[in-house]
Design an enzyme around this catalytic site. Structure first.
Site, PDB file in Angstrom:
ATOM      1  N   ASN A   1       0.235   5.814   0.107  1.00 21.41           N
ATOM      2  CA  ASN A   1      -0.619   6.987  -0.054  1.00 21.41           C
ATOM      3  C   ASN A   1       0.255   8.238  -0.122  1.00 21.41           C
ATOM      4  O   ASN A   1       1.131   8.299  -0.983  1.00 21.41           O
ATOM      5  CB  ASN A   1      -1.769   7.048   0.961  1.00 21.41           C
ATOM      6  CG  ASN A   1      -1.398   7.012   2.418  1.00 21.41           C
ATOM      7  OD1 ASN A   1      -1.031   5.959   2.950  1.00 21.41           O
ATOM      8  ND2 ASN A   1      -1.532   8.136   3.095  1.00 21.41           N
ATOM      9  N   ASP A   2       0.066   9.237   0.715  1.00 20.84           N
ATOM     10  CA  ASP A   2       0.629  10.568   0.503  1.00 20.84           C
ATOM     11  C   ASP A   2       2.113  10.571   0.126  1.00 20.84           C
ATOM     12  O   ASP A   2       2.926   9.918   0.793  1.00 20.84           O
ATOM     13  CB  ASP A   2       0.500  11.410   1.771  1.00 20.84           C
ATOM     14  CG  ASP A   2      -0.906  11.473   2.310  1.00 20.84           C
ATOM     15  OD1 ASP A   2      -1.804  10.893   1.687  1.00 20.84           O
ATOM     16  OD2 ASP A   2      -1.100  12.096   3.359  1.00 20.84           O
TER      17      ASP A   2
ATOM     18  N   PHE B   1       4.116   9.528  10.024  1.00 18.41           N
ATOM     19  CA  PHE B   1       3.168  10.184   9.141  1.00 18.41           C
ATOM     20  C   PHE B   1       3.893  11.158   8.215  1.00 18.41           C
ATOM     21  O   PHE B   1       5.116  11.221   8.176  1.00 18.41           O
ATOM     22  CB  PHE B   1       2.092  10.898   9.965  1.00 18.41           C
ATOM     23  CG  PHE B   1       0.960   9.998  10.425  1.00 18.41           C
ATOM     24  CD1 PHE B   1       1.073   8.616  10.388  1.00 18.41           C
ATOM     25  CD2 PHE B   1      -0.217  10.539  10.918  1.00 18.41           C
ATOM     26  CE1 PHE B   1       0.038   7.785  10.814  1.00 18.41           C
ATOM     27  CE2 PHE B   1      -1.258   9.730  11.337  1.00 18.41           C
ATOM     28  CZ  PHE B   1      -1.135   8.354  11.293  1.00 18.41           C
TER      29      PHE B   1
ATOM     30  N   TRP C   1       0.838  -1.198   0.000  1.00 17.56           N
ATOM     31  CA  TRP C   1       0.000   0.000   0.000  1.00 17.56           C
ATOM     32  C   TRP C   1       0.875   1.251   0.000  1.00 17.56           C
ATOM     33  O   TRP C   1       1.924   1.299   0.655  1.00 17.56           O
ATOM     34  CB  TRP C   1      -0.873   0.006   1.249  1.00 17.56           C
ATOM     35  CG  TRP C   1      -1.499   1.337   1.568  1.00 17.56           C
ATOM     36  CD1 TRP C   1      -0.930   2.369   2.268  1.00 17.56           C
ATOM     37  CD2 TRP C   1      -2.802   1.784   1.191  1.00 17.56           C
ATOM     38  NE1 TRP C   1      -1.815   3.424   2.351  1.00 17.56           N
ATOM     39  CE2 TRP C   1      -2.969   3.102   1.703  1.00 17.56           C
ATOM     40  CE3 TRP C   1      -3.840   1.204   0.484  1.00 17.56           C
ATOM     41  CZ2 TRP C   1      -4.134   3.833   1.525  1.00 17.56           C
ATOM     42  CZ3 TRP C   1      -5.012   1.939   0.308  1.00 17.56           C
ATOM     43  CH2 TRP C   1      -5.142   3.227   0.818  1.00 17.56           C
TER      44      TRP C   1
ATOM     45  N   GLN D   1       3.912   7.645   2.174  1.00 15.85           N
ATOM     46  CA  GLN D   1       3.273   6.844   3.198  1.00 15.85           C
ATOM     47  C   GLN D   1       3.119   5.417   2.688  1.00 15.85           C
ATOM     48  O   GLN D   1       2.595   5.185   1.598  1.00 15.85           O
ATOM     49  CB  GLN D   1       1.905   7.435   3.542  1.00 15.85           C
ATOM     50  CG  GLN D   1       1.963   8.799   4.216  1.00 15.85           C
ATOM     51  CD  GLN D   1       2.412   8.687   5.670  1.00 15.85           C
ATOM     52  OE1 GLN D   1       1.609   8.473   6.569  1.00 15.85           O
ATOM     53  NE2 GLN D   1       3.705   8.831   5.909  1.00 15.85           N
TER      54      GLN D   1
ATOM     55  N   ARG E   1      -0.078  17.976  12.151  1.00 16.05           N
ATOM     56  CA  ARG E   1       0.685  17.079  11.288  1.00 16.05           C
ATOM     57  C   ARG E   1       1.104  17.711   9.952  1.00 16.05           C
ATOM     58  O   ARG E   1       0.754  18.832   9.637  1.00 16.05           O
ATOM     59  CB  ARG E   1      -0.113  15.812  11.014  1.00 16.05           C
ATOM     60  CG  ARG E   1      -1.485  15.979  10.366  1.00 16.05           C
ATOM     61  CD  ARG E   1      -2.109  14.595  10.162  1.00 16.05           C
ATOM     62  NE  ARG E   1      -3.459  14.618   9.642  1.00 16.05           N
ATOM     63  CZ  ARG E   1      -4.560  14.585  10.388  1.00 16.05           C
ATOM     64  NH1 ARG E   1      -4.457  14.556  11.703  1.00 16.05           N
ATOM     65  NH2 ARG E   1      -5.765  14.583   9.830  1.00 16.05           N
ATOM     66  N   ASP E   2       1.891  16.903   9.209  1.00 19.45           N
ATOM     67  CA  ASP E   2       2.229  17.118   7.804  1.00 19.45           C
ATOM     68  C   ASP E   2       3.123  18.332   7.570  1.00 19.45           C
ATOM     69  O   ASP E   2       2.804  19.223   6.780  1.00 19.45           O
ATOM     70  CB  ASP E   2       0.966  17.241   6.948  1.00 19.45           C
ATOM     71  CG  ASP E   2       0.018  16.073   7.110  1.00 19.45           C
ATOM     72  OD1 ASP E   2       0.464  15.017   7.602  1.00 19.45           O
ATOM     73  OD2 ASP E   2      -1.166  16.213   6.756  1.00 19.45           O
TER      74      ASP E   2
ATOM     75  N   GLU F   1      -5.066  18.831   5.370  1.00 16.73           N
ATOM     76  CA  GLU F   1      -3.852  18.027   5.452  1.00 16.73           C
ATOM     77  C   GLU F   1      -2.839  18.500   4.414  1.00 16.73           C
ATOM     78  O   GLU F   1      -3.162  19.224   3.480  1.00 16.73           O
ATOM     79  CB  GLU F   1      -4.174  16.540   5.221  1.00 16.73           C
ATOM     80  CG  GLU F   1      -5.074  15.925   6.261  1.00 16.73           C
ATOM     81  CD  GLU F   1      -5.254  14.428   6.083  1.00 16.73           C
ATOM     82  OE1 GLU F   1      -5.120  13.705   7.079  1.00 16.73           O
ATOM     83  OE2 GLU F   1      -5.520  13.976   4.950  1.00 16.73           O
TER      84      GLU F   1
ATOM     85  N   TRP G   1      -9.982   8.764  -0.647  1.00 23.01           N
ATOM     86  CA  TRP G   1     -10.221   8.057   0.598  1.00 23.01           C
ATOM     87  C   TRP G   1     -11.597   7.409   0.653  1.00 23.01           C
ATOM     88  O   TRP G   1     -11.825   6.512   1.479  1.00 23.01           O
ATOM     89  CB  TRP G   1     -10.034   9.003   1.782  1.00 23.01           C
ATOM     90  CG  TRP G   1      -8.596   9.251   2.108  1.00 23.01           C
ATOM     91  CD1 TRP G   1      -7.920  10.447   2.025  1.00 23.01           C
ATOM     92  CD2 TRP G   1      -7.637   8.293   2.576  1.00 23.01           C
ATOM     93  NE1 TRP G   1      -6.599  10.278   2.404  1.00 23.01           N
ATOM     94  CE2 TRP G   1      -6.404   8.972   2.752  1.00 23.01           C
ATOM     95  CE3 TRP G   1      -7.693   6.936   2.858  1.00 23.01           C
ATOM     96  CZ2 TRP G   1      -5.253   8.341   3.196  1.00 23.01           C
ATOM     97  CZ3 TRP G   1      -6.548   6.294   3.307  1.00 23.01           C
ATOM     98  CH2 TRP G   1      -5.346   6.994   3.475  1.00 23.01           C
TER      99      TRP G   1
END
Length: 498
Positions: free
Chosen positions: A26-27, A83, A24, A43, A154-155, A209, A307
């Protein structure tokens, strides 16, 4: 839910887009160009193809098109998940993580602390460093370096800011539930001082985000430098689900001030089409830019998924691709500063074949030679009496993914309701629209078609739509169409890319 065999799932693996081998993702995280190599971190669940065990995966490229998967860069452990975040080249060794001979790369990432940590339930910002060019990483003993005692902080995107009097690091992060961007500064990447906040503004239908903040010259004029703040949100996009928006304005080293805000505070659902979106499609999320890209280029990439249905897409053993890399610029459109995006496609010497057409008259469905599972399409339309006109790609007869323009409504759409396998999730089949006006009576589209996606760049990238699709492997036809009248195609090129 429609069952799909493993060979069919693997047939969706993209030819032009990065996807991990069997896990998997993602970002995108930590994007940087360093020593002649582009580094894409992201991610990643190293142990499966659904979200979990968040760590930083890693891939490298020299041309932004061919990517080599590397070992996991920064791994989760019993205390924290890793993260999103960013990487800077600390050329002056302000952090002290370097050696006498090597300046470090420093990753600034969000520690999502687990129950076994003294910071359980908190998201805070931490550091890791590399002295071998980004391949192996050591976590800082003093983590976290910035803690607001918040569960949704975050981020971090970090960059070097040069003011007239001093230079320092700037961090742009989010308080996700508050729809707020928070800015900090530091001289050593370890100690951070609060600068200012921005938001809520424009789209707030979901958490904020993955922010980014960067300068761009307006219309190529370096004397008209403006700053662009991008913020991704989930959900609340213009066509449902996750998406990304941007603001254009000024940054004085302390405060970002927007000149393109439509609504302050909470989102007005009736004004979604007035907001500035990075992409109007369903599958372009967490977009961020590369630090230190050569020649001052601003290059962005995003996670190509949504998502709403991300864990259900019918691929195996991998799940989720990245978008193509895009070079973004700032142009004036109807008196307002707007982003223009162009896919980076600079691959020389690739074996291709092109079928070209000129001055086609279209009334109804017109099948064309030159269709392929992976291709680049460049087309111009001149509307006649048609209510709608466009192309059907990855088709099989009248079925396929329909990319259409309705000049009377001022809209372009991507209709994937008959694009192949749509039954795996109730939210997937969609008709997604974006505002679009002609230029001198003409519409120009550049479309990248891959095994599981279409990316549409309209009017030189002033409007983009990115969509996942899952057609049968033999659905490769292309047709032009017009309904309610006729339209003209002055030029059309179908270039096979694989």
């Amino acid at each position: 839910m429609t069952a799909v065999s493993a060979p069919t799932r693997e047939a969706f693996r993209p030819a032009m887009h990065y996807a991990s081998k069997d896990t998997w993702l993602n970002d995108p995280n930590g994007l940087i160009f360093h020593d002649g190599t582009y580094h894409l971190y992201y991610q990643n669940n190293p142990f499966g193809n659904v979200w979990g065990n968040m760590s930083w995966g890693h891939a490298t490229s020299t041309d932004l098109l061919d990517w080599t998967e590397q070992p996991v860069a920064i791994a989760c452990d019993e205390v924290e998940d890793i993260f999103s975040g960013s990487i800077v080249h600390d050329a002056g060794n302000t952090s002290g993580f370097g050696t006498e001979y090597t300046s470090p790369l420093v990753a600034v990432y969000t520690s999502a602390y687990k129950g076994s940590s003294q910071h359980a339930g908190i998201q805070a910002q931490s550091l890791a460093f590399s002295t071998d060019g980004g391949y192996t990483w050591t976590k800082h003993d003093g983590n976290p370096v910035l803690n607001r005692n918040s569960p949704e902080f975050r981020d971090p995107k970090v960059f070097r800011y040069n003011s007239p009097n001093e230079a320092y690091w700037v961090m742009v992060a989010v308080e996700a539930q508050d729809h707020t961007v928070v800015l900090y500064r530091s001289h050593d990447l370890k100690t951070w001082d609060y600068l200012s906040s921005f938001g809520p503004a424009n789209a707030t239908g979901g958490v904020w985000e993955c922010p980014d903040l960067f300068p761009l010259p307006l219309d190529g004029n370096e004397d008209q430098l403006k700053w662009v703040l991008t913020v991704n949100l989930n959900p609340g996009g213009p066509n449902s689900g996750s998406s990304g928006q941007y603001f254009v304005g000024h940054f004085d080293g302390v405060t970002f001030t927007s000149e393109t805000t439509v609504t302050d505070g909470m989102q007005d659902p009736l004004r979604l089409s007035e907001y500035q979106w990075l992409d109007w499609g369903r599958d372009y999320y967490a977009a961020v830019s590369f630090n230190d890209a050569p020649d001052g280029r601003r290059l962005m990439i995003a996670w190509m998924n949504n998502w709403q249905y991300s864990s259900a897409i019918p691929t195996s053993p991998w799940r989720s691709p990245m978008s193509l890399v895009r070079e973004v610029s700032l142009v004036t459109v109807n008196g307002q500063p707007r982003l223009s995006q162009v896919a980076v496609w600079e691959k020389e010497g690739s074996p291709t074949s092109t079928v070209a057409y000129e001055e086609l008259d279209v009334d109804g469905i017109l099948p064309l030679d030159g269709g392929a599972a992976v291709q680049l399409i460049d087309v111009r339309f001149v509307p006649g009496s048609a209510e709608e006109f466009g192309l059907i790609v990855r088709g099989n007869g009248a079925k396929g993914t329909r990319i259409g323009i309705r000049p009377g409504d001022g809209l372009i759409h991507v209709d994937r309701t008959a694009s192949g396998n749509t039954a795996f999730h109730e939210s997937f089949a969609s008709m997604d629209t974006a505002p679009l006006q002609s230029e001198d009576g003409t519409y120009s589209l550049r479309i990248f078609v891959d095994h599981c996606s279409v990316e549409v760049f309209a009017q030189d990238g002033q409007v983009t739509l990115t969509e996942l699709i899952f057609p049968a492997p033999d659905s490769v036809s292309v047709s032009a169409y017009a309904t309610g009248g006729s339209a003209t195609v002055p030029s059309l090129e179908l270039t096979s890319l694989a």
